[in-house]
Motif scaffolding. Structure first.
Motif, PDB file in Angstrom:
ATOM      1  N   ASP A 192      -7.760  35.746 -53.848  1.00 11.97           N
ATOM      2  CA  ASP A 192      -6.713  35.596 -54.858  1.00 11.97           C
ATOM      3  C   ASP A 192      -6.371  34.138 -55.123  1.00 11.97           C
ATOM      4  O   ASP A 192      -5.225  33.810 -55.445  1.00 11.97           O
ATOM      5  CB  ASP A 192      -5.456  36.373 -54.442  1.00 11.97           C
ATOM      6  N   GLY A 193      -7.362  33.258 -54.955  1.00  9.83           N
ATOM      7  CA  GLY A 193      -7.155  31.855 -55.261  1.00  9.83           C
ATOM      8  C   GLY A 193      -6.408  31.075 -54.206  1.00  9.83           C
ATOM      9  O   GLY A 193      -5.946  29.965 -54.471  1.00  9.83           O
ATOM     10  N   GLY A 194      -6.288  31.633 -53.007  1.00 13.57           N
ATOM     11  CA  GLY A 194      -5.571  30.927 -51.949  1.00 13.57           C
ATOM     12  C   GLY A 194      -5.912  31.479 -50.589  1.00 13.57           C
ATOM     13  O   GLY A 194      -6.822  32.300 -50.427  1.00 13.57           O
ATOM     14  N   ALA A 195      -5.179  31.027 -49.584  1.00  7.82           N
ATOM     15  CA  ALA A 195      -5.471  31.374 -48.200  1.00  7.82           C
ATOM     16  C   ALA A 195      -4.355  32.217 -47.604  1.00  7.82           C
ATOM     17  O   ALA A 195      -3.205  31.774 -47.543  1.00  7.82           O
ATOM     18  CB  ALA A 195      -5.658  30.110 -47.370  1.00  7.82           C
ATOM     19  N   TYR A 196      -4.687  33.445 -47.199  1.00  7.26           N
ATOM     20  CA  TYR A 196      -3.781  34.227 -46.371  1.00  7.26           C
ATOM     21  C   TYR A 196      -3.946  33.745 -44.935  1.00  7.26           C
ATOM     22  O   TYR A 196      -5.079  33.566 -44.459  1.00  7.26           O
ATOM     23  CB  TYR A 196      -4.128  35.711 -46.451  1.00  7.26           C
ATOM     24  N   PHE A 197      -2.854  33.562 -44.219  1.00  7.77           N
ATOM     25  CA  PHE A 197      -2.967  33.176 -42.813  1.00  7.77           C
ATOM     26  C   PHE A 197      -1.841  33.799 -42.008  1.00  7.77           C
ATOM     27  O   PHE A 197      -0.761  34.080 -42.519  1.00  7.77           O
ATOM     28  CB  PHE A 197      -3.005  31.652 -42.642  1.00  7.77           C
ATOM     29  N   VAL A 198      -2.124  34.025 -40.734  1.00  7.32           N
ATOM     30  CA  VAL A 198      -1.249  34.791 -39.844  1.00  7.32           C
ATOM     31  C   VAL A 198      -0.571  33.874 -38.844  1.00  7.32           C
ATOM     32  O   VAL A 198      -1.203  32.989 -38.261  1.00  7.32           O
ATOM     33  CB  VAL A 198      -2.061  35.862 -39.085  1.00  7.32           C
TER      34      VAL A 198
END
Length: 479
Positions: free
Chosen positions: A339-345
């Motif tokens: 989605d054009g970016g970074a998911y991070f936990v």
């Protein structure tokens, strides 16, 4: 250039436009352009609100993996049971994994093995395959697993002699970046070389993996995960460390550098710019730790602060910054680019977390607006030993059927669980192998969650003893 308060306010108006909807345990709010459908009003043929997911988990007669009705699993590799092409035993402690499309519709999986320290400490270290060894004293590394059309499995070493290979990440050019979650220098814990680096592994070309070289430009610290921005070429990296807590990093490539297979190993140790994130809230106030965010939809502006000494031979990178210089987070874990970016936990045990008690977050970094948004907040799990709650999110992937799939590394029963676009959570699998008793629990985390290139199979690992599983079933949009 640092964000001004006016810049930040303008960007957060847009980034905060998604609707935050509460869920049963956590909540997923839409990031800009991400997971945009609102499924909270979906109803069945009788007009009743649809329950998310695929129904309750059904106990496994074999005592390995509980799944929803209609789903099945297959063991792909099993440490101590399956063997590599060389005849050696599959290494243990499976961790980060990615799936790639190979020739003739085979699936190639690269599987990290989180083995810390010297080889003698482990029953099944990664075999020291000639030409693929970085440090012959180290136990870790990764293997490549080929799943052929007829169901046959082949496995071989991708890199050996590395340490504590954790989440990692895939690249837009179809290679794997394996991350060492350690800061051991030569001479410590039996190591003969310095560790704490990222290495590139090519699942398609075994010859490309010979003579392993660390990507020193990415820095030396307790690496957890990495993603690459396919448009700008930036690398984003998480650090799983404490005392003080770890950082979110960005690496900017040098002018004229073009990514591609094998290009990272050609970089000098000081190539590009390595920076750490510094967050500010909508009032322009510095945010010292991401755990301060306790509301879904929280948006912070992000500045990037240069790292002075990225090889950190005398002072760890995260300790090079004074208080107020960068934003920290407890147990930064998995990442996924979508989605054009970074998911991070950000995953942490509540008894050790600063501020309010809660059990994990998923953020979305938007590089265009230089903002992060809190998309998932896992609430306190009152009884981790009882089924029905989740804690400790770790590895993560974005599902081709919408929403997220998250691997649990909590303090009780271990699950794979999903989070829908409307913020509802649902179970996908439960580890029934490592349960033990209330007096002597034997929980083992899930790792390496990812879908096959065609979206038909969900792969995941039980880390201890090291089992890779392929899950298939009636996948659909999990409203």
């Amino acid at each position: 250039m640092p964000l001004s308060r006016r810049d930040f306010t303008a960007r957060t108006v847009i980034a905060g436009a998604g609707v935050a909807l509460t869920g049963t345990v956590g909540a997923l709010a839409t990031a800009p352009g991400a997971l945009a459908a609102d499924d909270s009003t979906r109803r069945d043929e009788h007009g009743r609100p649809c329950e998310p997911g695929y129904g309750p988990l059904v106990a496994d007669p074999a005592g390995l993996l509980a799944l929803p009705a209609g789903f099945t699993y297959r063991v792909i590799t099993h440490s101590g049971v399956t063997k590599l092409e060389s005849g050696e035993i599959t290494p243990s402690n499976h961790d980060g994994t990615a799936a790639f499309e190979g020739h003739r519709r085979v699936t190639l999986l690269v599987n990290n093995h989180e083995l810390k320290g010297k080889r003698a400490d482990w029953a099944h270290p990664v075999p020291l395959t000639e030409g693929l060894v970085y440090d012959p004293a180290a136990a870790g590394g990764c293997t490549v697993v080929e799943v052929r059309r007829g169901g046959e499995i082949a496995e071989w070493v991708g890199v050996a002699g590395t340490s504590t290979n954790c989440a990692g990440g895939s690249t837009p050019w179809d290679t794997w970046l394996t991350c060492e979650e350690t800061e051991d220098l030569a001479g410590k814990n039996g190591m003969t070389k310095d560790h704490g680096y990222v290495f590139e592994v090519d699942p398609h070309d075994r010859r490309a993996n010979r003579d392993p070289r660390p990507v020193k430009a990415f820095g030396r610290y307790a690496h957890e995960a990495v993603v690459i921005d396919p448009r700008q070429g930036h690398a984003y990296l998480t650090e799983d460390a404490s005392g003080p807590n770890g950082l979110l990093y960005r690496w900017t490539p040098p002018a004229g550098f073009r990514h591609g297979r094998g290009k990272l190993r050609t970089l000098s140790a000081d190539a590009g710019v390595l920076q750490a994130a510094k967050c500010i809230d909508s009032s322009g106030r510095f945010v010292d730790d991401l755990s301060r965010a306790t509301k879904i939809g929280t948006v912070y502006g992000v500045d990037w602060v240069n790292v002075a000494d990225r090889d950190a031979r005398t002072v760890p990178v995260r300790k090079q910054f004074a208080d107020g210089a960068v934003t920290r987070a407890r147990k930064l874990e998995g990442m996924w680019w979508a989605d054009g970016g970074a998911y991070f936990v950000s995953s942490y045990a509540r008894e050790e977390s600063p501020g309010a008690a809660h059990d994990g977050q998923v953020w979305f970094y938007d590089p265009k607006r230089r903002t992060i948004r809190l998309n998932v907040l896992i609430g306190v799990n009152a009884d981790p030993a009882a089924d029905g709650g989740y804690d400790g999110p770790d590895n993560i992937t974005v599902s081709p059927y919408g929403g997220l799939v998250i691997a649990e590394d909590g303090s009780g029963l271990q699950h794979l669980f999903g989070a829908t676009e409307s913020g509802r959570t649902y179970p996908l699998a439960r580890n029934e192998l490592n349960i033990g008793t209330a007096e002597e629990p034997e929980y083992s985390e899930f790792t390496g969650v990812c879908f096959s290139p065609d979206g038909r199979t969900l792969y995941a690992n039980i880390q201890d003893p090291g089992i890779m599983l392929a899950i298939t079933g009636p996948w659909r949009r999990a409203h």
